[in-house]
Design an enzyme around this catalytic site. Structure first.
Site, PDB file in Angstrom:
ATOM      1  CG  ASN A   1      -2.262   0.379   0.936  1.00 47.25           C
ATOM      2  OD1 ASN A   1      -2.422   1.556   0.218  1.00 47.25           O
ATOM      3  ND2 ASN A   1      -3.443  -0.045   1.345  1.00 47.25           N
TER       4      ASN A   1
ATOM      5  CG  HIS B   1      22.243   3.248  13.359  1.00 41.00           C
ATOM      6  ND1 HIS B   1      22.893   3.657  12.694  1.00 41.00           N
ATOM      7  CD2 HIS B   1      20.978   3.712  12.925  1.00 41.00           C
ATOM      8  CE1 HIS B   1      22.551   4.486  11.935  1.00 41.00           C
ATOM      9  NE2 HIS B   1      21.333   4.471  12.078  1.00 41.00           N
TER      10      HIS B   1
END
Length: 143
Positions: A37, A70
């Site tokens: 979507n 990270h």
């Protein structure tokens, strides 16, 4: 969008809205008969991790998938300078991912599962359940 769509593997009859962002798209595989979507962001890993989406998967708007994160372990090293780690995201067949869901690196979502809007998926979710919350947890089993 155009570059990402050319690099990603997208199955038959799948619809990827023009506002979808596919990053590191050469490592993104979308199965047949899917609906990705509007305003979804699919970010494969920085080096090796893939996003694999099965058949008959649908997402609501504003879904985010990140197959990397990270590092945080090195005290004294700024976060922006820490090394990344990659982890595959696998979404099995017949899954519905509600609006605004965030899916983190290293997660598998089992076949026939529904992820409630606004959930943050940080761990594997088994097949045929409804899961939601922050972090996402199984709410009930589907019959």
């Amino acid at each position: 969008f155009v570059l990402g769509r050319k690099k990603a593997k997208i199955g038959k009859n799948s619809k990827v809205h023009p506002t979808v962002v596919l990053r590191q798209a050469e490592r993104i595989i979308i199965g047949d008969n899917c609906l990705i979507n509007h305003n979804n962001v699919l970010q494969a890993g920085k080096s090796i991790a893939k996003i694999t989406i099965g058949n008959y998967v649908q997402t609501g708007p504003n879904v985010l998938m990140f197959a990397f994160n990270h590092g945080i372990d090195k005290n004294g090293v700024p976060m922006i300078n820490q090394e990344y780690f990659d982890g595959d995201i696998k979404i099995e067949d017949d899954v519905w991912i509600g609006a605004g869901v965030i899916i983190n690196a290293g997660v598998t979502i089992g076949k026939g599962t529904i992820i409630a809007s606004g959930a943050v998926v940080t761990k594997d979710i088994p097949k045929n359940v409804i899961a939601g919350g922050v972090p996402a947890k199984v709410i009930k089993k589907r019959v």
